[in-house]
Motif scaffolding. Structure first.
Motif, mmCIF file in Angstrom:
data_model
loop_
_atom_site.group_PDB
_atom_site.id
_atom_site.type_symbol
_atom_site.label_atom_id
_atom_site.label_comp_id
_atom_site.label_asym_id
_atom_site.label_seq_id
_atom_site.Cartn_x
_atom_site.Cartn_y
_atom_site.Cartn_z
ATOM 1 N N ASN A 39 53.172 48.142 42.256
ATOM 2 C CA ASN A 39 52.767 46.738 42.099
ATOM 3 C C ASN A 39 51.322 46.604 41.608
ATOM 4 N N LYS A 40 50.987 47.369 40.580
ATOM 5 C CA LYS A 40 49.617 47.375 40.060
ATOM 6 C C LYS A 40 49.171 45.994 39.592
ATOM 7 N N GLU A 41 50.054 45.290 38.902
ATOM 8 C CA GLU A 41 49.658 43.996 38.336
ATOM 9 C C GLU A 41 49.200 43.034 39.421
ATOM 10 N N GLU A 42 49.948 42.973 40.527
ATOM 11 C CA GLU A 42 49.583 42.040 41.593
ATOM 12 C C GLU A 42 48.338 42.502 42.342
ATOM 13 N N PHE A 43 48.173 43.807 42.531
ATOM 14 C CA PHE A 43 46.966 44.301 43.185
ATOM 15 C C PHE A 43 45.734 43.939 42.366
ATOM 16 N N MET A 44 45.794 44.165 41.075
ATOM 17 C CA MET A 44 44.646 43.866 40.230
ATOM 18 C C MET A 44 44.394 42.363 40.158
ATOM 19 N N LYS A 45 45.456 41.584 40.244
ATOM 20 C CA LYS A 45 45.290 40.130 40.204
ATOM 21 C C LYS A 45 44.571 39.623 41.449
ATOM 22 N N LEU A 46 44.835 40.248 42.603
ATOM 23 C CA LEU A 46 44.116 39.877 43.824
ATOM 24 C C LEU A 46 42.611 39.961 43.615
ATOM 25 N N HIS A 47 42.188 40.937 42.826
ATOM 26 C CA HIS A 47 40.761 41.164 42.623
ATOM 27 C C HIS A 47 40.190 40.414 41.429
ATOM 28 N N SER A 48 41.015 40.115 40.458
ATOM 29 C CA SER A 48 40.490 39.523 39.225
ATOM 30 C C SER A 48 40.433 38.003 39.253
ATOM 31 N N VAL A 49 41.209 37.369 40.130
ATOM 32 C CA VAL A 49 41.214 35.906 40.139
ATOM 33 C C VAL A 49 39.864 35.361 40.615
ATOM 34 N N GLU A 50 39.589 34.167 40.193
ATOM 35 C CA GLU A 50 38.322 33.499 40.512
ATOM 36 C C GLU A 50 38.184 33.262 42.014
#
Length: 217
Positions: free
Chosen positions: A103-114
């Motif tokens: 689930n790389k996409e969701e993990f990275m999204k946790l960190h990249s969102v504003e």
């Protein structure tokens, strides 16, 4: 700059040189977070929609594991997390959680969102990251579950006092659960003083006990 450490279950943690502490147990980062926050916390909440407050976003591991568990249970999660010292993105990129959990996409999204506003991570997981000092945080929501994952009372004694816990308890719903890796007597007594029913339960590997507390009214 934090130092990346390989822990006993082959998952990474970080060593914070400012506070002289690891973000997770060196016996196993993933297994500690699963034990303390998922098994002893999230899995005890049977509601279809759960509001969570996390003290200490750190590497995002607790949020990530919560997201993954919610995909299994189909519970909707509203996740508020506080972090005064966000981990740098280049350090996040080196962590091996997605190698272990996918689930790389969701993990990275946790960190990249504003930060500082609600963000949709997926159809059942909503996240708000707040870059704020816990001492000045005023909850404006009500919570079913609290992950108290600040650095230890030795490193940050001002975050483990009565005033902090009182404000959090006031924002907890009836039957809400607070879970923390700590098992210190002063923490237990403070939570009792705040009106919670406190129990010491078995800790994760390498730690004999931890605390889980419930608000009954």
């Amino acid at each position: 700059m934090n130092k990346i450490i390989l822990t006993g279950d082959n998952s990474h943690t970080l060593y914070n040189q400012q506070f002289g502490e690891h973000y997770h147990s060196t016996n196993g980062a993933v297994q500690e977070s699963v034990h303390v926050f998922i098994n002893a916390g999230l899995k005890t909440i049977q509601k279809k929609e759960i509001s969570i407050l996390e003290i200490g976003f750190g590497t995002g591991l607790n949020a990530f594991l919560t997201l993954l568990e919610s995909k299994k249970t189909k519970q909707k999660i509203k996740y508020t997390t506080l972090e005064l010292h966000p981990v740098k993105q280049e350090e996040i990129n080196k962590l091996n959680y997605v190698d272990i959990l996918g689930n790389k996409e969701e993990f990275m999204k946790l960190h990249s969102v504003e930060w500082d506003k609600w963000q949709i991570i997926n159809s059942i997981f909503k996240l708000k990251k707040l870059e704020v000092n816990l001492k000045y945080f005023t909850p404006n929501d009500n919570y079913d579950l609290v992950y108290f994952d600040a650095f230890s009372a030795k490193a940050q004694p001002d975050l483990w006092g009565y005033a902090i816990f009182r404000a959090i308890v006031n924002a907890m719903n009836t039957n809400a659960v607070l879970t923390t890796y700590s098992a210190k007597g002063i923490v237990r007594r403070t939570l009792i003083e705040c009106g919670l029913k406190v129990e010491r339960i078995p800790g994760p590997p390498g730690k004999r006990e931890m605390i889980r507390a419930i608000k009954h009214s």
